[in-house]
Write an enzyme that holds these catalytic residues in place. Structure first.
Site, short mmCIF file in Angstrom:
data_model
loop_
_atom_site.label_atom_id
_atom_site.label_comp_id
_atom_site.label_asym_id
_atom_site.label_seq_id
_atom_site.Cartn_x
_atom_site.Cartn_y
_atom_site.Cartn_z
N GLY A 142 28.88 -11.71 -14.02
CA GLY A 142 29.05 -11.69 -15.48
C GLY A 142 30.12 -10.73 -15.96
O GLY A 142 30.12 -10.34 -17.13
N SER A 143 31.05 -10.36 -15.09
CA SER A 143 32.08 -9.41 -15.55
C SER A 143 32.95 -10.05 -16.63
O SER A 143 33.36 -9.36 -17.58
CB SER A 143 32.94 -8.90 -14.38
OG SER A 143 33.81 -9.90 -13.90
N ASN A 144 33.22 -11.33 -16.53
CA ASN A 144 33.99 -12.00 -17.59
C ASN A 144 33.18 -12.07 -18.89
O ASN A 144 33.73 -11.88 -19.97
CB ASN A 144 34.42 -13.40 -17.16
CG ASN A 144 35.63 -13.38 -16.25
OD1 ASN A 144 36.75 -13.21 -16.70
ND2 ASN A 144 35.40 -13.49 -14.95
N LEU A 183 27.76 -22.23 -12.32
CA LEU A 183 27.95 -23.09 -11.15
C LEU A 183 27.39 -24.50 -11.24
O LEU A 183 27.67 -25.32 -10.38
CB LEU A 183 27.34 -22.40 -9.92
CG LEU A 183 27.99 -21.07 -9.55
CD1 LEU A 183 27.35 -20.48 -8.31
CD2 LEU A 183 29.49 -21.25 -9.33
N ILE A 228 27.82 -29.60 -15.87
CA ILE A 228 27.32 -29.66 -17.25
C ILE A 228 26.83 -31.08 -17.55
O ILE A 228 27.58 -32.05 -17.40
CB ILE A 228 28.43 -29.26 -18.25
CG1 ILE A 228 28.94 -27.85 -17.93
CG2 ILE A 228 27.94 -29.35 -19.68
CD1 ILE A 228 27.89 -26.77 -18.00
N ASN A 237 35.93 -23.62 -19.54
CA ASN A 237 35.63 -23.02 -18.23
C ASN A 237 36.83 -22.23 -17.72
O ASN A 237 37.97 -22.55 -18.06
CB ASN A 237 35.29 -24.12 -17.23
CG ASN A 237 34.90 -23.57 -15.87
OD1 ASN A 237 34.11 -22.63 -15.76
ND2 ASN A 237 35.46 -24.15 -14.82
N HIS A 273 38.54 -21.18 -14.04
CA HIS A 273 38.49 -21.43 -12.60
C HIS A 273 39.45 -20.47 -11.91
O HIS A 273 40.58 -20.30 -12.37
CB HIS A 273 38.89 -22.89 -12.32
CG HIS A 273 38.73 -23.24 -10.87
ND1 HIS A 273 37.51 -23.53 -10.31
CD2 HIS A 273 39.63 -23.29 -9.86
CE1 HIS A 273 37.67 -23.76 -9.02
NE2 HIS A 273 38.95 -23.63 -8.72
N ASP A 318 35.88 -29.30 -12.78
CA ASP A 318 37.26 -28.80 -12.78
C ASP A 318 38.31 -29.85 -13.13
O ASP A 318 39.46 -29.74 -12.70
CB ASP A 318 37.61 -28.20 -11.40
CG ASP A 318 36.68 -27.06 -11.04
OD1 ASP A 318 36.21 -26.37 -11.96
OD2 ASP A 318 36.43 -26.86 -9.85
N GLU A 375 41.89 -12.83 -14.99
CA GLU A 375 40.78 -13.37 -15.79
C GLU A 375 40.42 -12.42 -16.93
O GLU A 375 40.28 -12.83 -18.08
CB GLU A 375 39.55 -13.57 -14.90
CG GLU A 375 39.74 -14.68 -13.89
CD GLU A 375 38.49 -14.97 -13.08
OE1 GLU A 375 38.36 -16.11 -12.64
OE2 GLU A 375 37.65 -14.06 -12.90
C1 GRF Z 1 35.25 -15.86 -11.80
O1 GRF Z 1 36.15 -15.72 -10.75
C2 GRF Z 1 35.40 -17.20 -12.44
O2 GRF Z 1 36.69 -17.66 -12.46
C3 GRF Z 1 34.59 -18.05 -11.52
O3 GRF Z 1 33.48 -17.26 -11.19
C4 GRF Z 1 33.83 -15.89 -11.29
C5 GRF Z 1 32.88 -15.21 -12.18
O4 GRF Z 1 33.00 -13.82 -12.12
N1 GRF Z 1 34.36 -19.34 -12.06
P1 GRF Z 1 32.12 -12.90 -13.06
O5 GRF Z 1 30.68 -13.33 -12.88
O6 GRF Z 1 32.61 -13.11 -14.45
O7 GRF Z 1 32.34 -11.51 -12.58
#
Ligand code: GRF
Length: 188
Positions: free
Chosen positions: A12-14, A85, A88, A102, A104, A145, A174
């Site tokens: 969940g870092s994003n 993952l 949808i 999304n 990728h 994708d 990202e």
């Molecule tokens: C990211 O690399 C994203 O592109 C992919 O899964 C990863 C998620 O990373 N689909 P995080 O959970 O946001 O750290």
């Protein structure tokens, strides 16, 4: 105000990065995290950030309308997939046409599709001798994708780079671009 919900299956870092980016925004609010994985790091992040976090299982997600109902009841405008993952389901895509986005961790259409997630992507990039990788932000349709590309950014892959090195470079892209691209998209 555009309200967004973020789906994540992992760290969940994003999700956190997007939430922090819009914390003081007058235009975008992050209202909800959703996850299929009770052990996902995103759950702890949601707790820490004060974002309500909903867990669901495959049956609820794929065979009922509960998630769509929840998103609509909360008046969510856009759904962001940040390391989510599962495919949808059609009811969700129909409820949010061109409103599910999304990220990728590669330059689609290369290194996409079922099974191409997480470290497997970066391993394939290195094994294939690629000289560049990057990120693809795209709309989501019924197939993994394959939705319309919104944005791509590239990074160099050196012959000496390990999959971990590539993962690190891609993650920097990202975290830098995902919130900015969301912001620009909503401004349209
Ligand atoms: C990211 O690399 C994203 O592109 C992919 O899964 C990863 C998620 O990373 N689909 P995080 O959970 O946001 O750290």
């Amino acid at each position: 105000m555009k309200k967004i919900a973020i789906f994540a299956s992992g760290s969940g870092s994003n999700a956190e990065r997007i939430t922090s980016y819009f914390a003081d925004s007058q235009h975008v609010s992050v209202d909800l995290f959703l996850s299929n994985n009770p052990n996902a790091g995103v759950i702890e992040r949601g707790r820490r950030l004060g974002i309500p976090t909903v867990l669901f299982d495959k049956k609820i997600f794929s065979q009922t309308n509960k998630i769509v109902d929840l998103l609509q009841n909360q008046q969510i405008d856009f759904v962001i997939l940040a390391g989510f993952l599962w495919l949808i389901p059609e009811n969700l895509i129909k409820a949010f046409p061109n409103k599910i986005i999304n990220i990728h961790p590669a330059l689609l259409p290369k290194f996409g599709g079922k099974g191409m997630w997480g470290h497997a992507v970066h391993e394939a990039v290195v094994a294939n001798g690629e000289t560049e990788s990057g990120i693809t932000i795209h709309f989501v349709n019924e197939r993994y994708d394959e939705g319309k590309v919104i944005f791509q950014a590239k990074c160099e892959v050196l012959p000496s780079d390990s999959p971990d090195d590539v993962a690190h470079k891609v993650q920097l892209l990202e975290h830098k671009y995902f919130p900015e691209v969301i912001e620009k998209l909503f401004a349209k």
